[in-house]
Enzyme design. Structure first.
Site, mmCIF file in Angstrom:
data_model
loop_
_atom_site.group_PDB
_atom_site.id
_atom_site.type_symbol
_atom_site.label_atom_id
_atom_site.label_comp_id
_atom_site.label_asym_id
_atom_site.label_seq_id
_atom_site.Cartn_x
_atom_site.Cartn_y
_atom_site.Cartn_z
ATOM 1 N N ASP A 123 -7.856 10.227 -1.046
ATOM 2 C CA ASP A 123 -7.279 10.676 -2.313
ATOM 3 C C ASP A 123 -6.023 9.869 -2.655
ATOM 4 O O ASP A 123 -5.018 9.947 -1.941
ATOM 5 C CB ASP A 123 -6.940 12.167 -2.193
ATOM 6 C CG ASP A 123 -6.721 12.848 -3.530
ATOM 7 O OD1 ASP A 123 -6.761 12.168 -4.563
ATOM 8 O OD2 ASP A 123 -6.511 14.076 -3.534
ATOM 9 N N ASP A 124 -6.077 9.088 -3.726
ATOM 10 C CA ASP A 124 -4.925 8.284 -4.186
ATOM 11 C C ASP A 124 -4.507 7.212 -3.181
ATOM 12 O O ASP A 124 -3.337 6.827 -3.129
ATOM 13 C CB ASP A 124 -3.708 9.169 -4.487
ATOM 14 C CG ASP A 124 -3.816 9.903 -5.812
ATOM 15 O OD1 ASP A 124 -4.879 9.849 -6.439
ATOM 16 O OD2 ASP A 124 -2.824 10.536 -6.219
ATOM 17 N N ASP B 32 -10.841 7.579 -4.483
ATOM 18 C CA ASP B 32 -11.177 8.000 -5.845
ATOM 19 C C ASP B 32 -10.587 7.105 -6.923
ATOM 20 O O ASP B 32 -11.209 6.859 -7.951
ATOM 21 C CB ASP B 32 -10.771 9.468 -6.072
ATOM 22 C CG ASP B 32 -9.305 9.748 -5.781
ATOM 23 O OD1 ASP B 32 -8.605 8.881 -5.218
ATOM 24 O OD2 ASP B 32 -8.844 10.865 -6.101
ATOM 25 N N ASN B 33 -9.358 6.624 -6.706
ATOM 26 C CA ASN B 33 -8.689 5.785 -7.699
ATOM 27 C C ASN B 33 -7.578 5.022 -6.998
ATOM 28 O O ASN B 33 -7.389 5.151 -5.791
ATOM 29 C CB ASN B 33 -8.130 6.631 -8.852
ATOM 30 C CG ASN B 33 -7.379 7.867 -8.406
ATOM 31 O OD1 ASN B 33 -7.817 8.987 -8.632
ATOM 32 N ND2 ASN B 33 -6.244 7.684 -7.739
ATOM 33 N N HIS C 298 -11.929 19.952 -7.323
ATOM 34 C CA HIS C 298 -11.335 19.413 -8.558
ATOM 35 C C HIS C 298 -12.367 19.163 -9.654
ATOM 36 O O HIS C 298 -12.160 18.327 -10.536
ATOM 37 C CB HIS C 298 -10.565 18.118 -8.256
ATOM 38 C CG HIS C 298 -9.433 17.859 -9.206
ATOM 39 N ND1 HIS C 298 -8.833 16.628 -9.350
ATOM 40 C CD2 HIS C 298 -8.791 18.691 -10.069
ATOM 41 C CE1 HIS C 298 -7.869 16.694 -10.243
ATOM 42 N NE2 HIS C 298 -7.823 17.943 -10.693
ATOM 43 N N SER D 33 -8.650 11.108 -10.625
ATOM 44 C CA SER D 33 -9.401 11.805 -9.587
ATOM 45 C C SER D 33 -10.645 12.540 -10.057
ATOM 46 O O SER D 33 -11.764 12.191 -9.674
ATOM 47 C CB SER D 33 -8.457 12.791 -8.890
ATOM 48 O OG SER D 33 -9.151 13.656 -8.038
#
Length: 577
Positions: free
Chosen positions: A34-35, A329-330, A134, A72
């Protein structure tokens, strides 16, 4: 088990998977960070020790030009469905005047699409989920309702990593909670996110009958802020980042060149990391280094939990037939903290003193300079943008049939290609009807035959994505992008054009030199946008802070004033489809 032994076990698992019987349905495990920045882990040039991911990379393939969404939830919706984020219902992370109430902007998974969990479940797999969801928290959009037999889910976008479960900010509070198989649960005193997710996933895999294949979705919330890790993990990186931004960045660039991801003649972005570091006082340097120390600890701990998963596969006899995917995710998050549209009172609860950084009760983010390091070779543009630093992220795959071990492939691959690829590996018909009414066909394509070496030509030549009017269209070596500044009203910006072969880090806009190419590519993008339900963001930004239990409507607010938006503009849950 020590780290070397664990990594050796992972290597044996992944190598054995390549020799599994092809007629046997593979287990499929998708792991999401995540991130995380592009070069944080060792397979992509990072200094943070990640032996389990390194073993996976050496026994599998890395895709260096894997494209996702700037943020996300849209990325996760594309990953889980094989569709665009608008088709899936996640056209935005918030609304604008022009998008609220529109199809594609329900801000939850809709029944226009089918999830991987639903298709794998229909094929007889035990479908398991642990970690960040999410993708909606209204009826019809929860993990159990979208195909997972078992799910230990954090429902929102982010939270503290210990058992206090503090929301990211004021407007995030209503969806900051955990569920197990659809029921809300409290967290034990020893809870730490990455360890708890892996522990639950390991337990469910061990409980699955040996003859039943597993589809697992392990979505870590690390290393999303607030940056937190157990003390013993933070101590492992003591002093490592006191050399400052620039030196760590230079070391990563050198390793990226050694890997062949960039080259000696690749134009680098303009940065002043030495100057930015020297502008800090010694005390500020020490504090800032500690923040990055915590970030590194989060990633190293996550890798260790992946190692426990590999050991579980070995213990349960699944090690020779498991297809494993790792991605993020990003791009890296450059925020400095004290954001998420929160009231000043919200931030008063945290103790961000030097000694408490990374512990329970702290809330720190690493800011734009460490984000430039984390996201190397990309810089200046990160998460939320359509620049390479926002949408070009890590992707690795290993397991049965993946024969080009250790290869780093620069072919364009899209986040919405993952689902059709995994379906083909598992022998699942993606066109089989599972719903009472027709669903949209996927826009992704299968990479299975390319990944196994059956064909030499990659199946994708272009990629499109849009979020909040941020947009990108990649066509071969050319990329068209629109960078829109974030604000309380929708922005606009002209197209920029880059040659990714000559300028992979987007340092020189050549749109003025190639007007015909801009025209042709923008027309191709507009056709993609129309086909995938994109509505142009216009007007004021509109956020949501909950669901009215009496009316079944989203509680929409103007984030500039935090005053409610008139009810007729909100979306009734009963009308979402």
């Amino acid at each position: 088990m020590n780290k070397k032994a664990m990594a050796a076990a992972v290597s044996m698992i992944l190598a054995g998977g390549a020799h599994a019987a092809q007629q046997e349905r593979p287990n499929v495990i998708v792991i999401i960070a995540d991130d995380m920045g592009y070069s944080d882990i060792s397979p992509f040039g990072g200094e943070i020790p990640t032996p389990n991911l390194q073993a996976m990379a050496e026994q599998g393939m890395r895709m260096s030009q894997y494209y996702t969404s700037p943020m996300s939830a849209p990325a996760r919706s594309m990953l889980l469905t094989g569709n665009s984020n608008q088709q899936a219902g996640m056209g935005g992370m918030w609304w604008y005047d022009s998008t609220i109430g529109k199809e594609g902007y329900e801000l939850r998974l809709t029944d226009r699409v089918t999830t991987m969990a639903e298709r794998f479940k229909d094929a007889g797999y035990n479908t398991l989920m642990a970690g960040k969801w999410h993708l909606g928290f209204v009826p019809g959009a929860t993990p159990k309702e979208r195909g997972f037999n078992h799910a230990f889910a954090f429902m929102g976008g982010g939270t503290s990593h210990f058992n206090d479960a503090i929301p990211l900010g004021t407007v995030e509070a209503f969806h900051t909670y955990y569920t197990r198989d659809g029921e809300r649960v409290s967290l034990p005193d020893d809870f730490y996110s990455s360890e708890a997710y892996a522990r639950q996933m390991n337990s469910w895999i061990k409980a699955t009958p040996k003859e039943q294949p597993v589809f697992a979705w392990l979505a870590f919330t690390a290393p999303h802020d607030p940056l937190q890790a157990p003390d013993e993990w933070i101590k492992r990186f003591k002093g490592q980042y006191e050399q400052g931004y620039a030196e760590v960045y230079r070391q990563r660039i050198a390793r990226l060149k050694a890997l062949g991801i960039i080259h000696d003649d690749t134009p680098l972005p303009h940065l002043e990391l030495d100057k930015e570091w020297e502008a800090l006082t010694p005390e500020q340097q020490k504090y800032t280094a500690k923040v990055m120390q915590v970030y590194a600890a989060m990633i190293a701990n996550m890798d260790a939990q992946i190692g426990t998963l590999m050991e579980t596969l070995k213990q349960t006899g699944r090690d020779k037939n498991t297809l494993l995917v790792f991605l993020t995710d990003n791009g890296a998050n450059p925020a400095q903290g004290f954001y998420y549209e929160s009231t000043p009172e919200f931030w008063k609860q945290f103790d961000n003193s030097y000694d408490n950084v990374g512990r329970k009760g702290s809330f720190v983010s690493y800011g734009p300079h460490w984000a430039n390091v984390s996201n190397a070779p990309y810089a200046n543009y990160h998460k939320t943008t359509s620049a390479q630093g926002g949408i070009n992220t890590d992707f690795m795959i290993s397991g049965p049939g993946i024969t080009r071990h250790g290869k780093i492939d620069a072919s364009t691959m899209a986040v919405y290609d993952v689902a059709p690829t995994l379906y083909e590996f598992a022998g699942i018909d993606p066109n089989k009807s599972l719903a009472k009414k027709p669903v949209l066909p996927m826009i992704g394509v299968s990479f299975k035959r390319y990944l196994t070496g059956e064909v030499q030509e990659p199946p994708r030549g272009n990629y499109g994505v849009e979020l909040h009017h941020q947009a990108a269209w990649v066509d071969g070596e050319w990329k068209l992008r629109r960078l829109v500044p974030r604000g309380l009203t929708a922005g606009d910006a002209p197209w920029q054009l880059f040659n990714l072969h000559d300028d992979p880090l987007e340092t020189h806009d050549v749109a003025a030199e190639h007007p015909d190419r801009v025209k042709a590519m923008s027309e191709a993008y507009e056709a993609f946008a129309k086909r995938t339900m994109v509505t142009k963001a216009q007007g004021k930004m509109i956020d949501y802070v909950g669901i009215d239990s009496k009316t079944g409507r989203y509680l929409a607010v103007d984030p500039a004033t935090m005053k409610p938006v008139p009810a007729p503009q909100a979306i009734p849950v009963s009308e979402i489809h």
